[in-house]
Design a protein around this motif. Structure first.
Motif, PDB file in Angstrom:
ATOM      1  N   THR A 283      61.323  20.339  40.306  1.00 18.96           N
ATOM      2  CA  THR A 283      62.263  19.683  40.399  1.00 18.96           C
ATOM      3  C   THR A 283      62.573  19.511  38.824  1.00 18.96           C
ATOM      4  O   THR A 283      61.986  18.878  37.945  1.00 18.96           O
ATOM      5  CB  THR A 283      62.944  18.787  41.086  1.00 18.96           C
ATOM      6  OG1 THR A 283      62.523  17.807  40.674  1.00 18.96           O
ATOM      7  CG2 THR A 283      63.623  18.715  42.576  1.00 18.96           C
ATOM      8  N   TYR A 284      64.519  19.861  38.675  1.00 20.74           N
ATOM      9  CA  TYR A 284      64.784  20.398  36.769  1.00 20.74           C
ATOM     10  C   TYR A 284      66.405  19.437  37.117  1.00 20.74           C
ATOM     11  O   TYR A 284      66.839  19.080  37.619  1.00 20.74           O
ATOM     12  CB  TYR A 284      64.661  21.287  36.209  1.00 20.74           C
ATOM     13  CG  TYR A 284      62.762  21.942  36.564  1.00 20.74           C
ATOM     14  CD1 TYR A 284      62.283  21.906  35.504  1.00 20.74           C
ATOM     15  CD2 TYR A 284      62.718  22.924  37.292  1.00 20.74           C
ATOM     16  CE1 TYR A 284      61.026  21.938  35.354  1.00 20.74           C
ATOM     17  CE2 TYR A 284      61.580  23.334  37.598  1.00 20.74           C
ATOM     18  CZ  TYR A 284      60.784  23.133  36.463  1.00 20.74           C
ATOM     19  OH  TYR A 284      59.763  23.579  36.478  1.00 20.74           O
ATOM     20  N   SER A 285      66.262  18.912  35.700  1.00 17.20           N
ATOM     21  CA  SER A 285      67.281  18.444  35.395  1.00 17.20           C
ATOM     22  C   SER A 285      68.118  19.428  34.476  1.00 17.20           C
ATOM     23  O   SER A 285      67.134  19.555  33.512  1.00 17.20           O
ATOM     24  CB  SER A 285      67.681  16.957  34.693  1.00 17.20           C
ATOM     25  OG  SER A 285      68.748  15.834  35.061  1.00 17.20           O
ATOM     26  N   PRO A 286      69.368  19.077  34.124  1.00 16.48           N
ATOM     27  CA  PRO A 286      70.213  19.674  33.048  1.00 16.48           C
ATOM     28  C   PRO A 286      69.899  19.217  31.622  1.00 16.48           C
ATOM     29  O   PRO A 286      70.650  17.518  31.936  1.00 16.48           O
ATOM     30  CB  PRO A 286      71.400  19.805  33.402  1.00 16.48           C
ATOM     31  CG  PRO A 286      71.676  19.991  34.835  1.00 16.48           C
ATOM     32  CD  PRO A 286      70.261  18.774  35.272  1.00 16.48           C
ATOM     33  N   ALA A 287      69.629  19.912  30.674  1.00 20.48           N
ATOM     34  CA  ALA A 287      69.304  18.763  29.228  1.00 20.48           C
ATOM     35  C   ALA A 287      70.520  19.142  28.622  1.00 20.48           C
ATOM     36  O   ALA A 287      71.753  19.780  29.059  1.00 20.48           O
ATOM     37  CB  ALA A 287      68.210  19.166  28.233  1.00 20.48           C
ATOM     38  N   LYS A 288      70.904  18.310  27.472  1.00 15.41           N
ATOM     39  CA  LYS A 288      72.306  18.443  26.785  1.00 15.41           C
ATOM     40  C   LYS A 288      72.732  19.682  26.149  1.00 15.41           C
ATOM     41  O   LYS A 288      73.921  20.011  26.541  1.00 15.41           O
ATOM     42  CB  LYS A 288      71.904  17.311  25.176  1.00 15.41           C
ATOM     43  CG  LYS A 288      73.543  17.793  24.262  1.00 15.41           C
ATOM     44  CD  LYS A 288      72.615  16.639  23.138  1.00 15.41           C
ATOM     45  CE  LYS A 288      74.249  16.768  22.360  1.00 15.41           C
ATOM     46  NZ  LYS A 288      74.161  16.071  20.675  1.00 15.41           N
ATOM     47  N   PRO A 289      72.084  20.859  25.613  1.00 19.09           N
ATOM     48  CA  PRO A 289      72.546  22.371  25.450  1.00 19.09           C
ATOM     49  C   PRO A 289      72.994  23.359  26.493  1.00 19.09           C
ATOM     50  O   PRO A 289      74.736  22.989  27.109  1.00 19.09           O
ATOM     51  CB  PRO A 289      71.760  23.097  25.110  1.00 19.09           C
ATOM     52  CG  PRO A 289      70.754  21.803  24.560  1.00 19.09           C
ATOM     53  CD  PRO A 289      70.313  20.804  25.264  1.00 19.09           C
TER      54      PRO A 289
ATOM     55  N   LEU B 181      66.249  29.724  31.889  1.00 21.41           N
ATOM     56  CA  LEU B 181      64.946  28.714  32.322  1.00 21.41           C
ATOM     57  C   LEU B 181      63.729  28.310  31.936  1.00 21.41           C
ATOM     58  O   LEU B 181      62.341  28.571  32.472  1.00 21.41           O
ATOM     59  CB  LEU B 181      64.998  29.126  34.123  1.00 21.41           C
ATOM     60  CG  LEU B 181      66.010  28.959  35.010  1.00 21.41           C
ATOM     61  CD1 LEU B 181      66.018  29.332  36.487  1.00 21.41           C
ATOM     62  CD2 LEU B 181      67.050  27.769  34.457  1.00 21.41           C
ATOM     63  N   SER B 182      63.972  29.779  30.976  1.00 21.62           N
ATOM     64  CA  SER B 182      62.059  29.195  29.881  1.00 21.62           C
ATOM     65  C   SER B 182      62.281  27.617  29.784  1.00 21.62           C
ATOM     66  O   SER B 182      62.216  27.091  29.516  1.00 21.62           O
ATOM     67  CB  SER B 182      62.982  30.246  29.046  1.00 21.62           C
ATOM     68  OG  SER B 182      63.983  29.995  28.151  1.00 21.62           O
ATOM     69  N   GLU B 183      60.764  28.414  29.180  1.00 16.29           N
ATOM     70  CA  GLU B 183      59.989  26.605  28.683  1.00 16.29           C
ATOM     71  C   GLU B 183      60.752  26.039  27.537  1.00 16.29           C
ATOM     72  O   GLU B 183      60.684  25.112  27.425  1.00 16.29           O
ATOM     73  CB  GLU B 183      58.526  26.515  29.111  1.00 16.29           C
ATOM     74  CG  GLU B 183      57.872  27.423  30.064  1.00 16.29           C
ATOM     75  CD  GLU B 183      56.576  27.850  29.688  1.00 16.29           C
ATOM     76  OE1 GLU B 183      56.207  27.310  28.844  1.00 16.29           O
ATOM     77  OE2 GLU B 183      55.333  28.042  30.917  1.00 16.29           O
TER      78      GLU B 183
END
Length: 378
Positions: A73-79, A45-47
């Motif tokens: 809110t956040y969305s999962p990225a590719k990694p 969760l780091s920036e």
């Protein structure tokens, strides 16, 4: 059942000096034949981790004063999505995962993935991603126009823009909600800043549009197969993602499992070569009700069953056979096998005539005659 666990805390403690790339797993033997494996993936969760990106905010409640409470809110990225796909065992079909170029400015990619569900069944999903360079250019233009007016909040980007374009610094908040200094472009350089920013990003996008479309299609398949939400709060992302999988894993230390595996192996051999036929015993009714259990070893010394053959009888027989073959056999007289020639006789005097005379006489007089009788027949 034995529980083999390598939970997150244990792994982080043991491999504190390592960068862990594989998800943690907890295995539990459900029964002697199947085990359940739960893969755990934790989001960073780091920036600057790249695992998540901010997509907006949602209302989570109200205060006592009646004010709304909003949470980012956040969305999962590719990694993060690729780590989840590896933990879930998602496989992509290479024959149905490909990209095509529709026209000079449009790319379309399709992805077809599959994964095994906890109950052993398979689940598949297909999706696609289309990138239109014209639309992307318009989006870039709007994005950099907003930055030039509202201010560039990224520290590195703001300092670089301040060296190239005229403007001023203002107090603002970055995308993470933290206070920062933002750089606002002056009206005289605003158009130049927008055009150059669009040119740089579009040049890079034209080189990577096909790969970006393929990545987008694959990530959509991963989200669909795992049933992930589009956005999460930070509180939700602090919990690891758990993916259960059931696999066939016999416990060979169990005697019942070894017995079953041995039986299955014997049955497979029987299926391959056929079962050995069982010879039925002859019923007593066919033998008169009595079974003769004669044992020849018990009468080995009984003179009633003694034979006149000696131990050298085989040798004697061989010598007799050899002497018989060595003896000269009488030669049978050769017979003349030449074919016998048919004899012809004169009808008047009975003298023997040749075949030619016979043929001439038959043609001339209609009967066999010798030369002398032929003269008298004229």
């Amino acid at each position: 059942m034995e529980n083999n666990s390598n939970a997150i805390a244990e792994i982080q403690k043991k491999y504190a000096g390592c960068n862990l790339l594989m998800p943690a797993a907890t295995e539990v033997q459900l029964n002697p034949f199947y085990k359940i494996t739960v893969m755990e993936v934790t989001a960073d969760l780091s920036e600057n981790s790249g695992d998540i990106f901010k997509v907006g905010s949602v209302k989570t409640g109200t205060t006592q004063q009646g004010k709304d409470i909003w949470e980012e809110t956040y969305s999962p990225a590719k990694p993060l999505l690729m780590k989840i796909a590896a933990a879930a065992g998602i496989q992509f079909d290479p024959d149905h995962t490909y990209g095509t170029k529709i026209d000079a400015n449009t790319y379309k990619a399709k992805a077809y993935g599959a994964m095994r569900m906890p109950d052993g069944t398979g689940k598949t999903h297909a999706d696609e991603k289309v990138i239109c360079l014209d639309d992307e250019e318009a989006n870039y233009r709007v994005e950099f126009m907003d930055k030039s007016i509202k201010g560039i909040t990224d520290e590195k980007a703001a300092k670089a823009a301040a060296e190239m374009f005229k403007g001023n610094w203002i107090d603002a908040k970055n995308k993470w909600g933290k206070a920062c200094k933002a750089y606002v472009i002056d009206d005289c350089d605003r158009e130049k800043y927008i055009e150059r920013s669009v040119l740089v990003n579009m040049t890079l996008l034209r080189k990577t549009a096909a790969a970006k479309a393929m990545t987008g299609a694959i990530l959509r398949v991963i989200r669909a197969l795992t049933g992930m939400k589009g956005q999460y709060t930070k509180k939700e992302l602090q919990k690891p993602f758990a993916i259960p999988r059931v696999t066939f894993s016999p416990d060979y230390t169990d005697p019942e499992v070894r017995k079953a595996m041995l039986s299955q192996g014997m049955n497979s051999i029987g299926s391959l070569f056929g079962a050995t036929p069982t010879i039925a015993a002859i019923p007593d009714t066919l033998t008169g009700g009595e079974i003769d259990e004669f044992n020849p070893e018990e009468f080995a010394d009984n003179p009633a069953f003694a034979s006149e053959q000696t131990e050298d009888s085989d040798v004697v027989d061989e010598e007799q056979e050899q002497n018989w073959f060595d003896r000269e056999q009488p030669t049978a007289p050769q017979q003349d096998v030449r074919p016998q020639q048919e004899e012809y006789a004169c009808e008047n005097c009975g003298s023997v005539i040749s075949e030619k005379v016979y043929g001439y006489s038959i043609d001339k007089f209609g009967r066999p005659l010798c030369v002398k009788c032929q003269r008298g027949a004229h």
